[in-house]
Design a protein around this motif. Structure first.
Motif, mmCIF file in Angstrom:
data_model
loop_
_atom_site.group_PDB
_atom_site.id
_atom_site.type_symbol
_atom_site.label_atom_id
_atom_site.label_comp_id
_atom_site.label_asym_id
_atom_site.label_seq_id
_atom_site.Cartn_x
_atom_site.Cartn_y
_atom_site.Cartn_z
ATOM 1 N N ARG A 8 31.495 38.041 31.134
ATOM 2 C CA ARG A 8 31.911 38.258 29.750
ATOM 3 C C ARG A 8 31.279 39.520 29.171
ATOM 4 N N ASP A 9 30.052 39.824 29.518
ATOM 5 C CA ASP A 9 29.298 40.924 28.931
ATOM 6 C C ASP A 9 29.884 42.284 29.340
ATOM 7 N N THR A 10 30.118 43.162 28.365
ATOM 8 C CA THR A 10 30.745 44.456 28.632
ATOM 9 C C THR A 10 29.912 45.325 29.560
ATOM 10 N N ASP A 11 28.604 45.399 29.315
ATOM 11 C CA ASP A 11 27.749 46.247 30.157
ATOM 12 C C ASP A 11 27.758 45.782 31.601
ATOM 13 N N LEU A 12 27.776 44.478 31.807
ATOM 14 C CA LEU A 12 27.833 43.959 33.175
ATOM 15 C C LEU A 12 29.195 44.234 33.812
ATOM 16 N N SER A 13 30.254 44.176 33.008
ATOM 17 C CA SER A 13 31.581 44.523 33.528
ATOM 18 C C SER A 13 31.617 45.975 33.990
ATOM 19 N N HIS A 14 31.033 46.871 33.180
ATOM 20 C CA HIS A 14 30.970 48.284 33.575
ATOM 21 C C HIS A 14 30.172 48.456 34.864
ATOM 22 N N LYS A 15 29.166 47.627 35.053
ATOM 23 C CA LYS A 15 28.366 47.694 36.268
ATOM 24 C C LYS A 15 29.225 47.388 37.495
ATOM 25 N N ILE A 16 30.157 46.457 37.338
ATOM 26 C CA ILE A 16 31.087 46.148 38.439
ATOM 27 C C ILE A 16 32.025 47.321 38.669
ATOM 28 N N PHE A 17 32.655 47.811 37.587
ATOM 29 C CA PHE A 17 33.624 48.912 37.705
ATOM 30 C C PHE A 17 32.993 50.165 38.299
ATOM 31 N N ALA A 18 31.715 50.403 37.980
ATOM 32 C CA ALA A 18 31.037 51.626 38.441
ATOM 33 C C ALA A 18 30.563 51.528 39.883
ATOM 34 N N ASN A 19 30.652 50.358 40.482
ATOM 35 C CA ASN A 19 30.142 50.169 41.841
ATOM 36 C C ASN A 19 31.220 49.681 42.797
ATOM 37 N N VAL A 20 32.394 50.273 42.682
ATOM 38 C CA VAL A 20 33.465 49.980 43.632
ATOM 39 C C VAL A 20 33.275 50.904 44.837
ATOM 40 N N ARG A 21 32.731 50.354 45.888
ATOM 41 C CA ARG A 21 32.443 51.123 47.102
ATOM 42 C C ARG A 21 32.255 50.118 48.248
ATOM 43 N N PRO A 22 32.282 50.578 49.501
ATOM 44 C CA PRO A 22 32.223 49.646 50.628
ATOM 45 C C PRO A 22 31.019 48.712 50.627
ATOM 46 N N ASP A 23 29.860 49.194 50.139
ATOM 47 C CA ASP A 23 28.661 48.361 50.189
ATOM 48 C C ASP A 23 28.370 47.641 48.878
ATOM 49 N N ALA A 24 29.372 47.586 47.990
ATOM 50 C CA ALA A 24 29.171 46.865 46.725
ATOM 51 C C ALA A 24 30.417 46.035 46.423
ATOM 52 N N PHE A 25 31.276 46.509 45.493
ATOM 53 C CA PHE A 25 32.442 45.712 45.107
ATOM 54 C C PHE A 25 33.742 46.349 45.569
ATOM 55 N N HIS A 26 34.685 45.500 45.941
ATOM 56 C CA HIS A 26 36.013 45.951 46.339
ATOM 57 C C HIS A 26 37.002 45.385 45.320
ATOM 58 N N LEU A 27 37.780 46.262 44.683
ATOM 59 C CA LEU A 27 38.798 45.815 43.733
ATOM 60 C C LEU A 27 39.901 45.112 44.506
ATOM 61 N N ILE A 28 40.266 43.914 44.056
ATOM 62 C CA ILE A 28 41.296 43.164 44.788
ATOM 63 C C ILE A 28 42.520 42.839 43.932
ATOM 64 N N GLY A 29 42.406 42.936 42.592
ATOM 65 C CA GLY A 29 43.563 42.756 41.717
ATOM 66 C C GLY A 29 44.075 41.333 41.608
ATOM 67 N N HIS A 30 43.905 40.552 42.656
ATOM 68 C CA HIS A 30 44.371 39.173 42.703
ATOM 69 C C HIS A 30 43.480 38.455 43.718
ATOM 70 N N PRO A 31 43.062 37.212 43.438
ATOM 71 C CA PRO A 31 42.142 36.534 44.362
ATOM 72 C C PRO A 31 42.626 36.496 45.811
ATOM 73 N N PHE A 32 43.937 36.483 46.025
ATOM 74 C CA PHE A 32 44.481 36.456 47.388
ATOM 75 C C PHE A 32 45.415 37.651 47.587
ATOM 76 N N GLY A 33 45.001 38.786 46.966
ATOM 77 C CA GLY A 33 45.857 39.960 46.902
ATOM 78 C C GLY A 33 46.231 40.559 48.244
ATOM 79 N N LYS A 34 45.274 40.668 49.178
ATOM 80 C CA LYS A 34 45.594 41.312 50.448
ATOM 81 C C LYS A 34 46.647 40.528 51.221
ATOM 82 N N LYS A 35 46.603 39.199 51.111
ATOM 83 C CA LYS A 35 47.630 38.380 51.756
ATOM 84 C C LYS A 35 48.985 38.603 51.101
ATOM 85 N N LEU A 36 48.949 38.812 49.788
ATOM 86 C CA LEU A 36 50.185 38.900 49.028
ATOM 87 C C LEU A 36 50.746 40.318 49.006
#
Length: 506
Positions: free
Chosen positions: A90-118
């Motif tokens: 819920r917290d905005t600063d923590l959300s930015h922390k996720i958005f700023a760390n999209v990389r192989p060794d951190a977070f991968h954006l998936i758009g949908h919980p089962f997105g790669k299958k879909l």
């Protein structure tokens, strides 16, 4: 024989039950170990977790997640869905922390919980690093002022075509009718016309519409990839949609090679692709795979998905909120009437669109107040320290809440107030970090100007052409997920023409 089998089953039954109980216990322990002391349910159903409550009432499910995060002051909460541990932020600063760390060794954006299958592996949202930067560089020329001005004409022609059909509805002027499916159909045709223009027609377009509906239905279903299930139908439909768009890209490439002017988005894309291929061949190098029609066809589907349902959501909330805020509607109509009149029979020009500052402020406030894609799912590729006291475990699906951020920071944030985006107050600059409807970081929406233009054009035309009255009922403004959010009653209104002399509808 049958008696022996029964006896064997009876003798093994206690062991089978014990094994199942052990597996359930192990799963529960794993969940609690990941959850630690952060808010969320202490007990979850084995294997499926809280998937049933999510599918049955997603609004209530996510509201409870937000409430847990709010009450605990952690800014986030936990849950468990179909074998997946999830963290809601819920917290905005923590959300930015996720958005700023999209990389192989951190977070991968998936758009949908089962997105790669879909969606398949081709989707733009799964790309990272230099490859992602290179592709965004190639996409940028598709949204230049010149390109956007061409799209503006295509958008208006489609909007007017559908507004005319709404007016010709048997219920128009007398009975209230829901706008959601009408807006969805209008947006799908708009996206088709803007993205692939003349390359999608006749039977191909009809089949495309059917496949997109399969995809839309499957988005909100459990990921059961078996014949007859909606998720399987959606996955197969995606393959056919990408194949169709690949054909459109190839047709565009042939047309652009002949030197014709671009008339839609794929033409602008192919112009640059052809230049890149020619330059590579002249240098004796192999062209980038991003210049191939099949690659571009896949990315066109990404654009379609990103623009379609989110835009439908915003159009519905525009009608609902303008109906419940007559002062805003009156001021908006006054501005539009000074700049453009449908009685002229002319379309709104790019210059006129830029003059509609209050109308754009209304559009931006609609997007803030009812962010269409409320959540942006990521998956943790590695353990990640979210705070000093909590590490998100590898494999966790993380949901930064765009919706919750939209109600943080802004002055009187629960109030629908377009003036916050006018020059005098500039809340869009002061609280920019909280305005996450178009994302943030490397994956911020590249087509946000196009999306805002579309909403402004619809608002200007709809309010100029129609008088409208919402049929209000208990809970009609409650949020429903379909999969983006819309009013629960699908925005039921009564429509009537404001006057009769509208050449642009003839």
């Amino acid at each position: 024989m049958e008696s022996s089998f029964s006896s064997l089953f009876i003798s093994l039954a206690p062991y089978i039950i014990s094994l199942l109980a052990f597996l359930v216990l192990v799963e529960q322990i794993k969940y609690l170990k990941k959850k630690q002391r952060i808010p969320g349910p202490s007990l979850v159903l084995p294997f499926i977790g809280n998937a049933i409550s999510l599918v049955r009432n997603p609004t209530e499910f996510w509201e409870l997640q937000a409430e847990n995060a709010r009450k605990s002051n952690t800014g986030f909460s936990a849950n468990y869905i179909i074998g997946k541990f999830i963290v809601f932020i819920r917290d905005t600063d923590l959300s930015h922390k996720i958005f700023a760390n999209v990389r192989p060794d951190a977070f991968h954006l998936i758009g949908h919980p089962f997105g790669k299958k879909l969606f398949g592996e081709h989707n733009l949202i799964y790309m990272m690093g230099q490859d992602h930067k290179d592709l965004r560089r190639r996409i940028a020329p598709n949204f230049t002022p010149r390109a956007l001005s061409i799209y503006t004409e295509l958008q208006q022609h489609t909007i007017l075509k559908h507004l005319k059909s709404w007016l010709e509805s048997p219920d128009s002027g007398s009975k209230a009718f829901p706008l959601r499916l009408l807006c969805r159909d209008m947006n799908l045709e708009t996206s088709q016309n803007v993205f692939v223009g003349p390359y999608l027609s006749g039977e191909t377009r009809t089949r495309f519409d059917v496949d997109y509906n399969f995809f839309n239905v499957g988005l909100m279903k459990l990921p059961i990839d078996l014949p007859g299930f909606a998720f399987r139908n959606a996955r197969l439909a995606v393959s056919r949609l990408v194949e169709t768009l690949t054909g459109c890209a190839e047709d565009s490439k042939n047309k652009m090679k002949s030197g014709e002017d671009p008339t839609c988005l794929v033409d602008f894309w192919m112009q640059d692709a052809i230049r890149e291929v020619n330059a590579a061949e002249a240098a004796g190098e192999k062209p980038s795979p991003h210049t191939r029609s099949v690659e571009i066809g896949g990315h066109l589907f990404d654009f379609l998905f990103a623009s379609q349902d989110a835009s439908t959501s915003s159009l519905l909330w525009a009608v609902a909120l303008l109906d419940s805020h007559p002062d805003v509607l009156s001021r908006l109509r006054e501005e539009v009437s000074r700049i453009w009149s449908p009685e002229s029979g002319k379309l709104i020009t790019a210059d006129q669109l830029r003059e509609m500052r209050y109308t754009e402020a209304v559009a931006r406030e609609i997007i803030r107040y009812r962010a269409p894609a409320t959540l942006v799912p990521h998956i943790a590729g590695e353990d990640f320290p979210l705070t000093e006291t909590y590490i998100i475990p590898k494999g966790t699906i993380v949901f930064p809440s765009v919706f919750e951020s939209s109600f943080q920071g802004f002055v009187d944030a629960d109030r629908f107030d377009p003036d916050r985006f006018m020059e005098e107050r500039q809340e869009d600059r002061v609280y920019k970090k909280n305005y996450l409807a178009f994302g943030a970081g490397a994956h911020q929406c590249v087509g946000q100007r196009y999306a805002i233009n579309h909403l402004v054009l619809f608002i200007a035309m709809f309010t100029s052409l129609f008088d409208f009255k919402r049929e209000r009922s208990d809970g009609c403004d409650d949020i429903a997920y379909v999969p983006t959010i819309c009013p629960r009653d699908d925005c039921k209104v009564v429509l009537s023409l404001r006057c009769r002399n509208f050449p642009c509808l003839s």
